[in-house]
Write a protein that holds these residues in place. Structure first.
Motif, PDB file in Angstrom:
ATOM      1  N   ALA A   1       0.853  -1.189   0.000  1.00 54.46           N
ATOM      2  CA  ALA A   1       0.000   0.000   0.000  1.00 54.46           C
ATOM      3  C   ALA A   1       0.890   1.241   0.000  1.00 54.46           C
ATOM      4  O   ALA A   1       2.002   1.221   0.542  1.00 54.46           O
ATOM      5  CB  ALA A   1      -0.895  -0.002   1.230  1.00 54.46           C
ATOM      6  N   PRO A   2       0.442   2.342  -0.610  1.00 52.56           N
ATOM      7  CA  PRO A   2       1.257   3.568  -0.638  1.00 52.56           C
ATOM      8  C   PRO A   2       1.519   4.104   0.769  1.00 52.56           C
ATOM      9  O   PRO A   2       0.658   4.042   1.643  1.00 52.56           O
ATOM     10  CB  PRO A   2       0.391   4.545  -1.449  1.00 52.56           C
ATOM     11  CG  PRO A   2      -0.525   3.681  -2.246  1.00 52.56           C
ATOM     12  CD  PRO A   2      -0.801   2.485  -1.385  1.00 52.56           C
ATOM     13  N   GLN A   3       2.742   4.612   0.959  1.00 49.97           N
ATOM     14  CA  GLN A   3       3.141   5.244   2.218  1.00 49.97           C
ATOM     15  C   GLN A   3       3.886   6.532   1.898  1.00 49.97           C
ATOM     16  O   GLN A   3       4.267   6.784   0.764  1.00 49.97           O
ATOM     17  CB  GLN A   3       4.048   4.315   3.021  1.00 49.97           C
ATOM     18  CG  GLN A   3       3.447   2.963   3.340  1.00 49.97           C
ATOM     19  CD  GLN A   3       4.418   2.100   4.115  1.00 49.97           C
ATOM     20  OE1 GLN A   3       4.920   2.482   5.173  1.00 49.97           O
ATOM     21  NE2 GLN A   3       4.700   0.914   3.580  1.00 49.97           N
TER      22      GLN A   3
ATOM     23  N   GLU B   1       5.344   6.453  -1.675  1.00 50.58           N
ATOM     24  CA  GLU B   1       6.120   5.321  -2.164  1.00 50.58           C
ATOM     25  C   GLU B   1       5.290   4.039  -2.149  1.00 50.58           C
ATOM     26  O   GLU B   1       4.379   3.871  -1.333  1.00 50.58           O
ATOM     27  CB  GLU B   1       7.393   5.125  -1.341  1.00 50.58           C
ATOM     28  CG  GLU B   1       7.158   4.555   0.040  1.00 50.58           C
ATOM     29  CD  GLU B   1       8.435   4.017   0.661  1.00 50.58           C
ATOM     30  OE1 GLU B   1       9.491   4.037   0.015  1.00 50.58           O
ATOM     31  OE2 GLU B   1       8.365   3.567   1.825  1.00 50.58           O
ATOM     32  N   ARG B   2       5.625   3.152  -3.056  1.00 50.23           N
ATOM     33  CA  ARG B   2       4.992   1.849  -3.137  1.00 50.23           C
ATOM     34  C   ARG B   2       6.065   0.875  -3.605  1.00 50.23           C
ATOM     35  O   ARG B   2       6.927   1.240  -4.403  1.00 50.23           O
ATOM     36  CB  ARG B   2       3.830   1.884  -4.131  1.00 50.23           C
ATOM     37  CG  ARG B   2       2.970   0.643  -4.179  1.00 50.23           C
ATOM     38  CD  ARG B   2       1.854   0.792  -5.197  1.00 50.23           C
ATOM     39  NE  ARG B   2       2.375   0.892  -6.559  1.00 50.23           N
ATOM     40  CZ  ARG B   2       1.614   0.869  -7.656  1.00 50.23           C
ATOM     41  NH1 ARG B   2       0.303   0.797  -7.539  1.00 50.23           N
ATOM     42  NH2 ARG B   2       2.162   0.941  -8.849  1.00 50.23           N
TER      43      ARG B   2
ATOM     44  N   ARG C   1      11.514  -3.770  -4.934  1.00 49.84           N
ATOM     45  CA  ARG C   1      11.943  -2.694  -5.815  1.00 49.84           C
ATOM     46  C   ARG C   1      10.877  -1.611  -5.779  1.00 49.84           C
ATOM     47  O   ARG C   1       9.684  -1.930  -5.815  1.00 49.84           O
ATOM     48  CB  ARG C   1      12.115  -3.226  -7.238  1.00 49.84           C
ATOM     49  CG  ARG C   1      12.710  -2.238  -8.220  1.00 49.84           C
ATOM     50  CD  ARG C   1      13.001  -2.904  -9.573  1.00 49.84           C
ATOM     51  NE  ARG C   1      11.782  -3.188 -10.327  1.00 49.84           N
ATOM     52  CZ  ARG C   1      11.759  -3.833 -11.497  1.00 49.84           C
ATOM     53  NH1 ARG C   1      12.897  -4.298 -12.012  1.00 49.84           N
ATOM     54  NH2 ARG C   1      10.635  -4.050 -12.131  1.00 49.84           N
ATOM     55  N   PRO C   2      11.252  -0.329  -5.683  1.00 47.31           N
ATOM     56  CA  PRO C   2      10.243   0.724  -5.700  1.00 47.31           C
ATOM     57  C   PRO C   2       9.369   0.637  -6.953  1.00 47.31           C
ATOM     58  O   PRO C   2       9.868   0.384  -8.050  1.00 47.31           O
ATOM     59  CB  PRO C   2      11.067   2.014  -5.690  1.00 47.31           C
ATOM     60  CG  PRO C   2      12.353   1.622  -5.038  1.00 47.31           C
ATOM     61  CD  PRO C   2      12.607   0.210  -5.506  1.00 47.31           C
ATOM     62  N   SER C   3       8.072   0.824  -6.767  1.00 47.53           N
ATOM     63  CA  SER C   3       7.130   0.787  -7.878  1.00 47.53           C
ATOM     64  C   SER C   3       6.024   1.804  -7.595  1.00 47.53           C
ATOM     65  O   SER C   3       4.859   1.453  -7.408  1.00 47.53           O
ATOM     66  CB  SER C   3       6.542  -0.626  -8.025  1.00 47.53           C
ATOM     67  OG  SER C   3       5.614  -0.675  -9.073  1.00 47.53           O
ATOM     68  N   CYS C   4       6.419   3.061  -7.548  1.00 46.74           N
ATOM     69  CA  CYS C   4       5.489   4.129  -7.174  1.00 46.74           C
ATOM     70  C   CYS C   4       4.563   4.476  -8.342  1.00 46.74           C
ATOM     71  O   CYS C   4       4.898   4.253  -9.505  1.00 46.74           O
ATOM     72  CB  CYS C   4       6.273   5.353  -6.717  1.00 46.74           C
ATOM     73  SG  CYS C   4       7.427   4.979  -5.367  1.00 46.74           S
TER      74      CYS C   4
END
Length: 278
Positions: A15-17, A27-28, A60-63
């Protein structure tokens, strides 16, 4: 939300934070479990595609509207220390490197707590207790070492010299990956964090490994700006490693149109054949 590939593993999205690096952003992360007898092969393959390990998870970041976090690594063969790096190495020439098994100690935790309290008191790891610290160090299904740095020049009556820096390091098939490092906050002038990286370049060279993986460099983040100052740096952009250009050339990574749909990101991941060998 889950996305799957034709063969294991399965990939999930957090979930986004609140983003810890860029103000006003969320970030996601895309992540998968790292377990079983094929864990090392998966860690090797995904590390080369911008993933990082945290205990038994690869992420891995996936925003949704930003692709600023770029995995960074140093090409060991082309690395030549700058004048400032040579000064740091000379300043810390009394430090002794010790490569230990991935087993947490009281001395490591005491240094870790001092580091967090002084440098990251409001960060996501600020409340980590000794059991969580031990899990961070010890819960690893891959080849991992705890690299300690002890000051032989400091006064010590018997026993080991004072512990001043620690790095949790994964050994990949093509390099060393710095999972997490911390150091004595009272020795800011010694640039111990930079020294750890420089020493890992030497350690990789000794082991015949071509890369040192530094984690994520984030254009526009003052916290991560130091990584762009290392020579022979590569960043992972658009599915490929490229030599670091002028850092300002990567400002477009924060544009919302720079992000591929999550399903497309998963489909582009290259996996090793994880089927059991007969």
């Amino acid at each position: 939300m889950r996305h799957t590939l034709p063969i294991a593993p399965q990939f999930y999205v957090t979930a986004p934070q609140t983003c810890p690096y860029l103000d006003g952003r969320r970030e996601r992360k895309l992540f998968t479990a790292l377990q079983g007898e094929q864990a090392e092969r998966l860690n090797n393959a995904l590390s080369k595609q911008g993933f990082r390990r945290s205990q038994n998870v690869l992420y891995r970041p996936s925003c949704t509207d930003c692709a600023a976090c770029l995995s960074a690594r140093i090409r060991v063969a082309d690395f030549a220390p700058k004048k400032v790096h040579r000064r740091i190495l000379k300043r810390n020439q009394g430090l002794r490197r010790l490569a230990r098994s991935a087993w947490a100690t009281e001395a490591q935790y005491a240094l870790f707590r001092r580091y967090l309290d002084a440098r990251h008191a409001d960060g996501g790891m600020a409340d980590m207790d000794v059991f969580e610290f031990a899990a961070m160090i010890e819960e690893t299904p891959v080849r991992t070492r705890v690299i300690e740095y002890r000051d032989e020049d400091a006064p010590h009556a018997g026993g080991e010299a004072p512990l001043v820096a620690v790095c949790l390091t994964d050994i990949l098939d093509d390099g060393l990956s710095l999972v997490y490092s911390f150091f004595d906050p009272d020795r800011m002038g010694d640039s111990l964090g930079t020294h750890v990286i420089l020493d890992h370049v030497d350690l990789a060279r000794e082991a015949g490994l071509p890369y040192v993986y530094l984690g994520y460099w984030v254009p526009g983040s003052s916290k991560m700006g130091y990584k762009a100052r290392f020579p022979a740096l590569e960043v992972y952009v658009g599915g490929a490693w490229q030599r670091m250009r002028d850092p300002t050339a990567y400002s477009n990574q924060t544009h919302p149109l720079s992000v591929d749909p999550i399903a497309q990101q998963v489909a582009q991941i290259t996996l090793p054949d994880l089927r059991a060998e007969e």
